[in-house]
Enzyme design. Structure first.
Site, PDB file in Angstrom:
ATOM      1  N   CYS A  55     -13.195   3.133 -28.982  1.00 19.00           N
ATOM      2  CA  CYS A  55     -14.374   3.955 -29.052  1.00 19.00           C
ATOM      3  C   CYS A  55     -15.366   4.024 -27.965  1.00 19.00           C
ATOM      4  O   CYS A  55     -16.506   3.194 -27.743  1.00 19.00           O
ATOM      5  CB  CYS A  55     -15.061   3.108 -29.802  1.00 19.00           C
ATOM      6  SG  CYS A  55     -14.698   3.130 -31.635  1.00 19.00           S
ATOM      7  N   GLU A  56     -14.594   4.401 -27.306  1.00 17.13           N
ATOM      8  CA  GLU A  56     -15.333   5.292 -25.722  1.00 17.13           C
ATOM      9  C   GLU A  56     -14.902   6.675 -25.614  1.00 17.13           C
ATOM     10  O   GLU A  56     -14.065   6.951 -25.362  1.00 17.13           O
ATOM     11  CB  GLU A  56     -15.108   4.145 -24.536  1.00 17.13           C
ATOM     12  CG  GLU A  56     -16.105   3.035 -24.832  1.00 17.13           C
ATOM     13  CD  GLU A  56     -15.923   2.140 -24.003  1.00 17.13           C
ATOM     14  OE1 GLU A  56     -16.647   2.681 -22.793  1.00 17.13           O
ATOM     15  OE2 GLU A  56     -16.382   0.869 -23.883  1.00 17.13           O
ATOM     16  N   GLU A 105       4.033  -6.232   1.695  1.00 17.55           N
ATOM     17  CA  GLU A 105       3.587  -6.499   0.713  1.00 17.55           C
ATOM     18  C   GLU A 105       3.774  -6.151  -0.636  1.00 17.55           C
ATOM     19  O   GLU A 105       2.691  -5.923  -0.793  1.00 17.55           O
ATOM     20  CB  GLU A 105       2.405  -7.211   0.344  1.00 17.55           C
ATOM     21  CG  GLU A 105       2.074  -8.754   1.307  1.00 17.55           C
ATOM     22  CD  GLU A 105       0.453  -9.087   1.820  1.00 17.55           C
ATOM     23  OE1 GLU A 105       0.009  -8.692   1.502  1.00 17.55           O
ATOM     24  OE2 GLU A 105       0.568 -10.535   2.024  1.00 17.55           O
ATOM     25  N   PRO A 106       4.940  -4.968  -0.831  1.00 21.12           N
ATOM     26  CA  PRO A 106       4.594  -3.964  -1.656  1.00 21.12           C
ATOM     27  C   PRO A 106       4.828  -4.136  -3.113  1.00 21.12           C
ATOM     28  O   PRO A 106       5.080  -4.466  -3.481  1.00 21.12           O
ATOM     29  CB  PRO A 106       6.065  -3.313  -1.648  1.00 21.12           C
ATOM     30  CG  PRO A 106       6.568  -4.144  -0.909  1.00 21.12           C
ATOM     31  CD  PRO A 106       5.798  -5.575  -0.145  1.00 21.12           C
ATOM     32  N   TYR A 166      -9.964   5.664 -12.318  1.00 19.98           N
ATOM     33  CA  TYR A 166      -9.476   5.865 -11.153  1.00 19.98           C
ATOM     34  C   TYR A 166      -9.961   7.804 -11.609  1.00 19.98           C
ATOM     35  O   TYR A 166      -9.653   8.131  -9.819  1.00 19.98           O
ATOM     36  CB  TYR A 166      -8.535   5.744 -10.037  1.00 19.98           C
ATOM     37  CG  TYR A 166      -8.675   3.702 -10.082  1.00 19.98           C
ATOM     38  CD1 TYR A 166      -8.649   3.597  -9.649  1.00 19.98           C
ATOM     39  CD2 TYR A 166      -7.461   3.514 -10.803  1.00 19.98           C
ATOM     40  CE1 TYR A 166      -8.748   1.784  -9.343  1.00 19.98           C
ATOM     41  CE2 TYR A 166      -7.013   2.628 -10.869  1.00 19.98           C
ATOM     42  CZ  TYR A 166      -8.245   1.560 -10.543  1.00 19.98           C
ATOM     43  OH  TYR A 166      -8.185  -0.117  -9.989  1.00 19.98           O
ATOM     44  N   GLY A 170       0.650  -1.236   0.021  1.00 18.04           N
ATOM     45  CA  GLY A 170      -0.062   0.081   0.184  1.00 18.04           C
ATOM     46  C   GLY A 170       0.437   1.069  -0.016  1.00 18.04           C
ATOM     47  O   GLY A 170       0.278   2.269  -0.194  1.00 18.04           O
ATOM     48  N   ARG A 219       3.609  -1.422  -5.876  1.00 17.53           N
ATOM     49  CA  ARG A 219       3.549   0.391  -6.619  1.00 17.53           C
ATOM     50  C   ARG A 219       5.116   0.377  -6.630  1.00 17.53           C
ATOM     51  O   ARG A 219       5.460   1.306  -7.081  1.00 17.53           O
ATOM     52  CB  ARG A 219       2.473   0.505  -6.331  1.00 17.53           C
ATOM     53  CG  ARG A 219       2.174   2.173  -6.637  1.00 17.53           C
ATOM     54  CD  ARG A 219       1.098   3.521  -6.303  1.00 17.53           C
ATOM     55  NE  ARG A 219      -0.298   2.585  -6.088  1.00 17.53           N
ATOM     56  CZ  ARG A 219      -0.709   2.553  -6.871  1.00 17.53           C
ATOM     57  NH1 ARG A 219      -0.961   3.474  -7.823  1.00 17.53           N
ATOM     58  NH2 ARG A 219      -2.120   1.948  -6.349  1.00 17.53           N
ATOM     59  N   TYR A 252       0.266  -1.272 -11.680  1.00 14.56           N
ATOM     60  CA  TYR A 252      -0.902  -1.572 -12.814  1.00 14.56           C
ATOM     61  C   TYR A 252      -1.639  -0.652 -14.215  1.00 14.56           C
ATOM     62  O   TYR A 252      -1.906  -0.321 -14.513  1.00 14.56           O
ATOM     63  CB  TYR A 252      -2.211  -0.711 -11.249  1.00 14.56           C
ATOM     64  CG  TYR A 252      -1.721  -1.371 -10.151  1.00 14.56           C
ATOM     65  CD1 TYR A 252      -2.279  -2.439  -9.850  1.00 14.56           C
ATOM     66  CD2 TYR A 252      -1.159  -0.692  -9.090  1.00 14.56           C
ATOM     67  CE1 TYR A 252      -2.305  -3.201  -8.810  1.00 14.56           C
ATOM     68  CE2 TYR A 252      -1.036  -1.057  -7.691  1.00 14.56           C
ATOM     69  CZ  TYR A 252      -1.490  -2.758  -7.476  1.00 14.56           C
ATOM     70  OH  TYR A 252      -1.188  -3.109  -6.437  1.00 14.56           O
ATOM     71  N   ARG A 287      -5.761   3.562 -16.020  1.00 14.48           N
ATOM     72  CA  ARG A 287      -6.211   4.136 -14.275  1.00 14.48           C
ATOM     73  C   ARG A 287      -6.312   5.488 -14.370  1.00 14.48           C
ATOM     74  O   ARG A 287      -7.490   5.808 -13.831  1.00 14.48           O
ATOM     75  CB  ARG A 287      -4.584   4.025 -13.842  1.00 14.48           C
ATOM     76  CG  ARG A 287      -4.047   2.849 -13.885  1.00 14.48           C
ATOM     77  CD  ARG A 287      -2.155   2.602 -12.539  1.00 14.48           C
ATOM     78  NE  ARG A 287      -3.054   3.255 -11.517  1.00 14.48           N
ATOM     79  CZ  ARG A 287      -2.619   4.583 -10.657  1.00 14.48           C
ATOM     80  NH1 ARG A 287      -2.709   5.433 -11.154  1.00 14.48           N
ATOM     81  NH2 ARG A 287      -3.151   4.690  -9.381  1.00 14.48           N
TER      82      ARG A 287
HETATM   83  N1  LLP Z   1      -1.376  -6.680  -0.649  1.00 10.99           N
HETATM   84  C1  LLP Z   1      -2.669  -7.297  -1.372  1.00 10.99           C
HETATM   85  C2  LLP Z   1      -3.527  -8.200  -0.859  1.00 10.99           C
HETATM   86  C3  LLP Z   1      -3.512  -6.190  -1.751  1.00 10.99           C
HETATM   87  O1  LLP Z   1      -4.383  -6.257  -1.853  1.00 10.99           O
HETATM   88  C4  LLP Z   1      -2.455  -5.042  -2.564  1.00 10.99           C
HETATM   89  C5  LLP Z   1      -3.352  -4.530  -3.926  1.00 10.99           C
HETATM   90  C6  LLP Z   1      -1.303  -5.104  -2.116  1.00 10.99           C
HETATM   91  C7  LLP Z   1      -0.543  -6.074  -1.520  1.00 10.99           C
HETATM   92  C8  LLP Z   1      -0.507  -4.342  -2.709  1.00 10.99           C
HETATM   93  O2  LLP Z   1      -0.379  -3.655  -3.015  1.00 10.99           O
HETATM   94  P1  LLP Z   1       0.430  -1.446  -3.078  1.00 10.99           P
HETATM   95  O3  LLP Z   1       1.945  -1.760  -2.492  1.00 10.99           O
HETATM   96  O4  LLP Z   1       0.699  -2.292  -5.265  1.00 10.99           O
HETATM   97  O5  LLP Z   1      -0.043  -0.668  -3.176  1.00 10.99           O
HETATM   98  N2  LLP Z   1      -5.159  -0.767  -9.437  1.00 10.99           N
HETATM   99  C9  LLP Z   1      -5.343  -0.234  -8.445  1.00 10.99           C
HETATM  100  C10 LLP Z   1      -4.655  -0.369  -7.543  1.00 10.99           C
HETATM  101  C11 LLP Z   1      -5.187  -1.815  -6.845  1.00 10.99           C
HETATM  102  C12 LLP Z   1      -4.191  -2.612  -5.944  1.00 10.99           C
HETATM  103  C13 LLP Z   1      -5.220  -3.466  -5.091  1.00 10.99           C
HETATM  104  N3  LLP Z   1      -4.370  -4.464  -3.640  1.00 10.99           N
HETATM  105  C14 LLP Z   1      -4.432   0.538  -8.747  1.00 10.99           C
HETATM  106  O6  LLP Z   1      -3.846   0.587 -10.354  1.00 10.99           O
HETATM  107  O7  LLP Z   1      -4.295   1.957  -8.297  1.00 10.99           O
END
Ligand code: LLP
Length: 399
Positions: A329-330, A261-262, A304, A227, A264, A358, A300
């Site tokens: 086409c949107e 769990e990184p 979002y 996150g 992004r 992503y 994205r």
């Molecule tokens: N762990 C779990 C259980 C998750 O659901 C996620 C992301 C992560 C780790 C990794 O999170 P990060 O470190 O990447 O923030 N598609 C969206 C982001 C969706 C994230 C879903 N879960 C976007 O493009 O912003």
């Protein structure tokens, strides 16, 4: 990027094209490793951010684990050589086949998200030679202060289990044969730009772990999810080092392994999407820069309203305020709206920045568009790590 001309990569491999910096991905991962080196830590890269096998092998060779959410991701993590004992599996809708595969492969633990999932896991484990290692994902009802679509730890979200129910399920699981309790899991959202929500979730996880211990339920892993945000538009998220210092204080004296769990923050800033300007269309009161990348390539902004910087990679062209749109086409097919953009000229290449996470992983074939190629820059040269799809690929799975 890393002394390689993006313009020449665009000409060589054509566009739309994802380009990643191997150096930056490595640096980002190693920054996490160094930041948390004083703690007992397992870094499980979240494949959903970018699952290219080349990148996964890099993570694997640096000792990284994986956070997976599907049988496909489990397959790709294992294929890249990631040690099964470093793989955690989340998701509210795991299928029986996915659970069986995870148990048979002996992954670190499955993060259970409902009472019914526990029942299915127990049944599968009782028919399996290996024990199912599990943890429960707690929904701590914490606001991650991020986009509603990517906040996951609020009580109205589908994720996780409320603490009281989770406590009951731990007690039940503790009595099950062939089910081994390993950890406690939280993950409250993505693109979190201050450490507050992550720390709050970590504290909750520790408090919960201590309650379990007081009942004689042993926990070896506290998984606080991913996150950590990146800088798309002037945000100033904490660095892994800052986060480590603060989490270090929360974890002081604890014996469990901390799991992160990184996704992004490992790959996001290390990638760009190169796109060519096909046309510049000016209508009264509005300009459209029509590029060859659509929302099927990078969803994205449309999905979002996310901001991605867009900068020219070659000289010339004008500076105008425009909607940068794709060929789909949107009307929701855009990369930027009412944005001042430079280097605008038919045929010029633009770089859509911070597109490493992503980006490709959310790409689709909508409008029967073939998905882009991917290139990684390593040791001063760009290498193709995924070829561009062809129209034949679009029909390959038809029967
Ligand atoms: N762990 C779990 C259980 C998750 O659901 C996620 C992301 C992560 C780790 C990794 O999170 P990060 O470190 O990447 O923030 N598609 C969206 C982001 C969706 C994230 C879903 N879960 C976007 O493009 O912003």
């Amino acid at each position: 990027m890393d002394e390689v001309s993006l313009e020449s990569l665009a000409r060589e491999f054509s566009t739309p094209l994802y380009v990643y910096s191997a150096r930056q991905i490595k640096n980002n991962f190693l920054e996490y490793m160094r930041a948390f080196e004083d703690m007992n830590v397992l870094i499980c890269y979240a494949l959903k951010a970018n699952y290219n096998g080349h990148i996964l092998k890099m993570i694997s060779s640096m000792g990284g684990g994986a956070d997976v959410v599907s049988g496909g991701e489990l397959y790709m993590a294992l294929r890249a050589g990631i040690n099964p004992e470093k793989i955690v599996f989340a998701g509210v809708g795991k299928t029986r086949d996915e659970i069986k595969e995870a148990v048979n492969r002996g992954i670190c633990f499955l993060n259970i998200e409902s009472a019914q999932e526990l029942e299915v896991i127990e049944e599968i484990a009782s028919n399996s030679e290996k024990a199912a290692r599990i943890s429960f994902r707690i929904n701590p009802d914490i606001d991650p202060q991020t986009h509603p679509s990517i906040s996951t730890g609020l009580k109205e979200n589908k994720f996780g289990i409320f603490p009281d129910e989770a406590m009951e399920l731990y007690r039940r699981a503790a009595k099950m044969k062939n089910v081994e309790i390993k950890g406690v899991h939280v993950h409250v959202g993505s693109q979190i730009t201050s450490s507050g929500p992550i720390l709050e979730a970590a504290r909750e996880a520790c408090v919960f772990t201590d309650k379990l211990k007081s009942e004689g339920i042993e926990i070896s892993y506290v998984d606080i999810g991913g996150g950590l945000g990146i800088n798309y538009e002037g945000a100033n998220p904490p660095s892994p080092a800052q986060l480590a210092e603060e989490i270090g204080r929360v974890f002081k004296g604890r014996k469990e392994t901390l799991v992160l769990e990184p996704g992004r923050s490992i790959v996001g800033e290390a990638g760009v999407l190169l796109t060519e300007i096909n046309y510049v269309k000016k209508v009264p009161g509005k300009n459209f820069v029509i590029v060859d990348a659509g929302f099927n390539d990078l969803v994205r902004p449309s999905m979002y309203g996310s901001y991605h910087r867009i900068i020219p990679v070659e000289k010339g062209g004008e500076k105008i305020v425009a909607d940068v749109v794709g060929p789909v086409c949107e009307s929701s097919d855009f990369l930027a709206e009412s944005r001042e953009v430079e280097g605008i000229k038919k045929g010029n290449i633009l770089a859509v920045m911070e597109a490493g996470a992503y980006g490709f992983s959310m790409a689709s074939n909508y409008n029967s568009r073939t998905r882009p190629a991917e290139v990684v820059i390593d040791d001063g040269r760009g290498t193709l790590i995924r070829r561009r799809e062809t129209p034949e690929d679009l029909v390959d799975t038809e029967v």
